[in-house]
Enzyme design. Sequence first.
Site, PDB file in Angstrom:
ATOM      1  N   ARG A   3       0.727   8.017   5.980  1.00  0.00           N
ATOM      2  CA  ARG A   3      -0.293   7.213   6.709  1.00  0.00           C
ATOM      3  C   ARG A   3      -1.693   7.957   6.996  1.00  0.00           C
ATOM      4  NH1 ARG A   3      -0.146   2.651   9.548  1.00  0.00           N
ATOM      5  NH2 ARG A   3       1.934   2.263   8.802  1.00  0.00           N
ATOM      6  N   HIS A  33      -2.951   6.738   3.610  1.00  0.00           N
ATOM      7  CA  HIS A  33      -3.170   5.228   3.634  1.00  0.00           C
ATOM      8  C   HIS A  33      -4.402   4.905   4.417  1.00  0.00           C
ATOM      9  CE1 HIS A  33      -2.737   1.526   5.752  1.00  0.00           C
ATOM     10  NE2 HIS A  33      -2.272   0.918   4.818  1.00  0.00           N
ATOM     11  N   SER A  88       0.826  -1.215  -0.004  1.00  0.00           N
ATOM     12  CA  SER A  88       0.162  -0.107   0.048  1.00  0.00           C
ATOM     13  C   SER A  88       0.962   1.205  -0.034  1.00  0.00           C
ATOM     14  CB  SER A  88      -1.029   0.037   1.460  1.00  0.00           C
ATOM     15  OG  SER A  88      -1.792  -1.121   1.230  1.00  0.00           O
TER      16      SER A  88
END
Lengths: 213, 213
Positions: free
Chosen positions: B38, B41, B15
């Site tokens: 993040r 993400h 990812s």
Amino acid sequence: MELEQVKPQEIEKRSFEIITELLGEKKLDPENALVIKRAIHTTADFDYADHLKFSPHAVKMGMEAIRQGASIVTDTNMGKAGINKKKLARYGGQVYCFMADEDVAAMAKQNGTTRAVASMDKAASLKQDLIFAVGNAPTALIRLYELICEGRIAPRLIIGVPVGFVNVIQSKELILNLEKEMGIRVPYIIAEGRKGGSNVAAAICNALLYQME
Amino acid sequence: MELEQVKPQEIEKRSFEIITELLGEKKLDPENALVIKRAIHTTADFDYADHLKFSPHAVKMGMEAIRQGASIVTDTNMGKAGINKKKLARYGGQVYCFMADEDVAAMAKQNGTTRAVASMDKAASLKQDLIFAVGNAPTALIRLYELICEGRIAPRLIIGVPVGFVNVIQSKELILNLEKEMGIRVPYIIAEGRKGGSNVAAAICNALLYQME
């Protein structure tokens, strides 16, 4: 920019007024409007006005399932934390998340799958009506698709809003194409594309619950 | 679209590779890159590449605070559910969320504020180093600003990512302008604009924790 003076109990109402203003000319299907607006409310992301896809009368069917006592299975403890469990309990349902269970961790390790897959297998053993709210793991949604195709589970509604970059788009397409490709009709609310999240999953569940009052 | 074959333990790594690919030519400050990635993400929303604002060395200062045992106060139980409490506990910290506390509900009712405001007042009584992760209520961030100006609290870091439509932008501007307008320096990570959320707050906390290993 000055602070807007809004009483605590008026903040949510005012938020929805602003969302409606900002949507402008955009027409939302009245059956789905409150779900869409609550997804926007929880993300401030207007992409959800275009990307949330509903099977026919999915919202009504989800509310009917809850009214008949369906429980909700989710793939994240954040989602579980966000769903209004008190309101759900009024109709007899509860929220399950098996992600942190030891037997799920063991099953995942043994089978070489994600814990999300193992948690869907565990859910398939529940003998009750279930709504699935997948807000994190596409592997959960893919496993759910397989369990449906195998006839091992028949969700009353799938809220399919996993988020991310590996197989997220594909997992959603499996559910969107279930009827066309497999001849199986399962009500769904799906966020097409990469976006979604545990917050969106919880918001959609709550949008159903709040409309039922 | 075919499923990508990725082993469970490789999904997160893959990812992040895809996020890096999709960011393309965009240059991220290396100090902040993992926090930004993040946040992307957890939302699949690339707006965070532009809208996350960091005071100088905020990431390093947040990690230093955690290393010294700071706890995290958040304004949502969803955020609390998402933060890696086990990793935080290694350094001595814990996660507090006072939103569902009875004394907070009573204080909010008595003072005519949101519970988020009352929960920040409760946090101000804690005699320890704190990081604040505000992922939901702008009223929490506004109250935090007031408590800082009154000298009643000195956060080691403010993660200011409330989401929504009423005073959200304004609440973030108060923190962004603290030094310029009040001469008070508090490290911050702020999502400018309306976007944010409990998932983003948790993701930023976890991005700090995961970099410390």
